[in-house]
Every structure is written in C-alpha cells, then in structure tokens.
Design a protein around this motif. Structure first.
Motif, short mmCIF file in Angstrom:
data_model
loop_
_atom_site.label_atom_id
_atom_site.label_comp_id
_atom_site.label_asym_id
_atom_site.label_seq_id
_atom_site.Cartn_x
_atom_site.Cartn_y
_atom_site.Cartn_z
N HIS A 164 0.46 -1.00 -0.61
CA HIS A 164 -0.26 0.15 -0.33
C HIS A 164 1.18 1.25 0.19
CE1 HIS A 164 -3.80 -2.42 0.69
NE2 HIS A 164 -3.37 -3.35 1.62
N ALA A 165 2.15 1.48 -0.35
CA ALA A 165 2.99 2.94 0.02
C ALA A 165 2.71 3.11 -1.91
CB ALA A 165 4.28 2.48 0.31
N MET A 166 3.01 4.22 -1.39
CA MET A 166 3.03 5.21 -3.22
C MET A 166 4.51 6.31 -3.29
SD MET A 166 0.94 7.82 -4.64
CE MET A 166 0.34 8.19 -6.66
N VAL A 167 4.59 5.45 -3.89
CA VAL A 167 6.71 6.30 -4.78
C VAL A 167 6.11 7.16 -5.41
CG1 VAL A 167 9.02 6.67 -5.35
CG2 VAL A 167 7.70 3.93 -4.14
N GLY A 168 6.53 8.37 -4.87
CA GLY A 168 6.31 9.99 -6.02
C GLY A 168 6.96 9.21 -7.51
N PHE A 169 6.65 10.37 -8.48
CA PHE A 169 7.31 10.49 -9.74
C PHE A 169 9.06 11.12 -9.58
CE2 PHE A 169 8.57 14.03 -12.74
CZ PHE A 169 8.70 13.14 -13.80
N MET A 181 3.28 4.03 3.59
CA MET A 181 3.35 4.74 3.21
C MET A 181 3.46 5.91 2.41
SD MET A 181 4.22 5.98 6.53
CE MET A 181 2.99 4.98 7.03
N LEU A 182 4.27 8.06 1.95
CA LEU A 182 3.51 8.15 0.63
C LEU A 182 5.48 8.58 0.69
CD1 LEU A 182 2.39 9.73 -1.96
CD2 LEU A 182 1.81 11.23 -0.30
N VAL A 183 6.21 8.45 -0.14
CA VAL A 183 7.28 9.41 -0.43
C VAL A 183 7.59 9.96 -1.77
CG1 VAL A 183 8.35 7.57 1.38
CG2 VAL A 183 8.75 6.54 -0.78
N ASP A 184 8.46 10.76 -2.09
CA ASP A 184 8.83 11.45 -2.91
C ASP A 184 10.00 12.22 -2.86
OD1 ASP A 184 7.94 13.75 -2.33
OD2 ASP A 184 6.92 13.99 -3.81
N GLY A 185 10.72 12.50 -4.08
CA GLY A 185 11.88 13.72 -3.94
C GLY A 185 13.73 12.65 -4.12
N ASN A 194 -0.28 6.82 2.37
CA ASN A 194 -1.16 7.09 0.77
C ASN A 194 -2.23 6.77 1.69
OD1 ASN A 194 -1.50 6.57 -1.41
ND2 ASN A 194 -1.06 4.94 -1.11
N LEU A 195 -2.91 8.13 1.77
CA LEU A 195 -4.51 8.04 3.05
C LEU A 195 -5.40 7.65 1.06
CD1 LEU A 195 -6.73 9.14 4.56
CD2 LEU A 195 -6.49 11.26 3.54
N VAL A 196 -5.03 8.67 0.10
CA VAL A 196 -5.91 8.85 -0.99
C VAL A 196 -6.33 7.21 -1.76
CG1 VAL A 196 -6.83 8.98 -3.13
CG2 VAL A 196 -5.70 10.71 -1.65
N GLY A 197 -5.17 6.73 -1.49
CA GLY A 197 -4.42 5.01 -1.99
C GLY A 197 -5.26 4.71 -1.05
N LEU A 198 -5.88 4.30 0.09
CA LEU A 198 -6.00 3.72 1.06
C LEU A 198 -8.11 3.54 0.83
CD1 LEU A 198 -4.06 3.42 4.58
CD2 LEU A 198 -4.26 1.87 2.64
N ARG A 199 -8.19 5.45 1.19
CA ARG A 199 -9.76 5.21 0.77
C ARG A 199 -10.53 4.56 -0.56
NH1 ARG A 199 -9.38 12.06 2.83
NH2 ARG A 199 -10.51 11.19 4.45
N ARG A 200 -9.74 4.68 -1.03
CA ARG A 200 -9.81 4.15 -2.83
C ARG A 200 -10.55 2.25 -2.44
NH1 ARG A 200 -6.22 7.23 -7.05
NH2 ARG A 200 -7.67 8.69 -6.83
N ARG A 201 -9.30 2.14 -1.39
CA ARG A 201 -9.31 0.26 -1.40
C ARG A 201 -10.40 -0.30 -0.13
NH1 ARG A 201 -3.29 1.41 -1.81
NH2 ARG A 201 -2.99 1.80 -3.53
N GLY A 202 -11.26 1.02 0.45
CA GLY A 202 -12.56 0.57 1.19
C GLY A 202 -11.75 0.56 2.48
N PHE A 203 -11.19 1.04 3.04
CA PHE A 203 -10.08 1.09 4.30
C PHE A 203 -11.72 2.44 5.34
CE2 PHE A 203 -6.64 -1.14 2.64
CZ PHE A 203 -5.34 -0.93 3.74
#
Length: 262
Positions: A164-169, A181-185, A194-203
């Motif tokens: 469920h982690a997300m890595v930015g561009f 977790m949400l990471v980038d840079g 990764n709030l948006v992703g977890l909501r989309r998965r029905g958390f």
C-alpha cells in the motif's frame, strides 16, 4: 487452436494453452509456458525458463525471460514466473533470476505495468501493483501488494517497499519504504501516508486511524526505530480492528536491511 501469427517463431517445445494468441514476428523459446487466454503482441521475445499464467496482456516489443544483467550469471537454469491477469505494456524487460538468491524473478497477479518498466533478476513483485512508465527495479527488489510507483522512478538493489505504499514521480529509492507510506523527492523523504489510495481500497475510519498513528510513531514523535516498533506492537490491543495493519507494519520493520525512508 492456438492463434499464432504466421510470422511468429514458436519453438515446438514451448507449452502454450490452446487459447493463447501470439502476434507477428514474436519469438518464443523452448522452455516457455503460457496459460489460457493470454495475448502476446507483435515483436516480443519470450525466452528462458519463463512461466506466464492466465489472462495476461503482453504488448508489443517486450522482452521477458532474458538472462540477468549480472556478470556472475553463467547460464544456470533460473526462472521468471509471471502470474495471472497482468497488463504488461510496450518495451518492458523482465529478467531471469540468478543462482544463490532463489533463482526466480516473480511477478504476482493483477498488476498494471506500464511501458519501459525494467524488472531485474530476483525481484519479487506482489499483486495489484501499478508501475508507471520507466519504473526501474534493480536486482532483489521486493514490492508488496497494492504498491504504486510513479514514472521515472529508480529503485536500488535489495530495497523493499511495503504494501500500500506510494512512490512519487522521479524519486530515487535507496532505502526501504514502510507499508502505507507516501514518499517522493531527491533525496527521498516521507511526505505522509497513502490516504487517497487506502480510501479507494475501502479502508474503514478505524483502519485509517491506525495507519495515521503508525505514521506518527515512526515520523512525528522523534522516537527511535525500536521505540516506534514497540508502540506499533501495542496498537493491536488499542485498535483491534486494525490488528492486521499493525502486524503488517511490525513484520516489515523486523525485516528491514537498508534502513527505512525518513
């Protein structure tokens, strides 16, 4: 009958289900196995000991099962295993494993893998991941289920990215990324979870609250990693609805070898 274009070259020893479709000028080697309803586009090369499951869509110009880009490799019988219902877009390259590290490169089920993605030897990719264009995985990288990787991301060898982690561009990933977790840079940093992703998965709100608390323990309270791990272990009693999330995080943190993203 298998739908093989007249210009394709399929070794007689290859094992293709009768429902497999193979496009023009594709080459398939003798140790390849492809499951039902998988389609292979034009100008692909599938070689080595490669096993591909059912209902995959492999687009044109992909190279699957080539020898690893590892100078130690000496022709040993290693493998590439791809599961079911994956979309593999143009110009993707997935390599065989190397001896001494399991010898298998493995891609799970229901993954959305965009153009120019490279998956090196002995990588382990879970289920339901999204790898955007030009994602590059060095050897021995592990991606958990539902991981999302942005375009132009490079991931250092032996790095683990939790579920469920997300890595930015365009992020250079050189340390392990904990689940959720949400990471980038550059240098990479944790920006939140990764709030948006977890909501989309029905958390549920309770599960989201537990993930938020784990983020606080790891990144907002100046705790050592051992102190954060102890706090996360206690969440099971405090938030029983999120016991699975706490266990997932605890298991990941106990397996970290490169340090975690900060």
């Amino acid at each position: 009958m298998t739908q093989v274009h007249s210009t394709a070259i399929v070794d007689p020893k290859a094992e293709l289900d009768g429902s497999v479709a193979v496009g023009p000028y594709t080459v398939i080697g003798p140790h390849v196995k492809i499951g039902a309803n998988t389609t292979v586009g034009a100008h692909c090369v599938i070689e080595g000991r490669t096993t591909i499951g059912q209902d995959n869509r492999i687009f044109q110009f992909s190279s699957l099962g080539a020898v690893p880009q590892d100078k130690k490799y000496a022709g040993e019988p290693t493998e590439l295993v791809i599961g079911d219902r994956n979309t593999i877009r143009e110009f993707c390259t997935f390599n065989l494993g190397v001896p001494g590290a399991g010898g298998v490169t493995r891609v799970g089920h229901d993954n959305w893998i965009m153009a120019y993605t490279h998956i090196a030897h002995d990588c382990l990719v879970g289920d339901h991941t999204t790898l955007a264009n030009n994602t590059t995985l060095a050897g021995h990288v592990e991606l958990g289920d539902w991981v999302t990787i942005g375009g132009l991301v490079g991931i250092h060898q032996f790095v683990k990215i939790g579920a469920h982690a997300m890595v930015g561009f365009a992020t250079a990933v050189s340390q392990d990324v904990p689940p959720f977790m949400l990471v980038d840079g550059n240098p990479m940093a944790v920006r939140g979870f990764n709030l948006v992703g977890l909501r989309r998965r029905g958390f549920s709100p309770e599960r989201l609250a537990a993930v938020k608390q784990m983020h606080r323990l790891l990144y907002r309270q100046a705790k050592t990693l051992d102190e954060a791990r102890a706090g996360i272990s206690e969440l099971t009693a405090e938030m029983p609805d999120a016991a699975a999330e706490a266990a997932l995080m605890s298991d990941f943190l106990s397996s970290v070898t490169r340090g975690i993203a900060r």
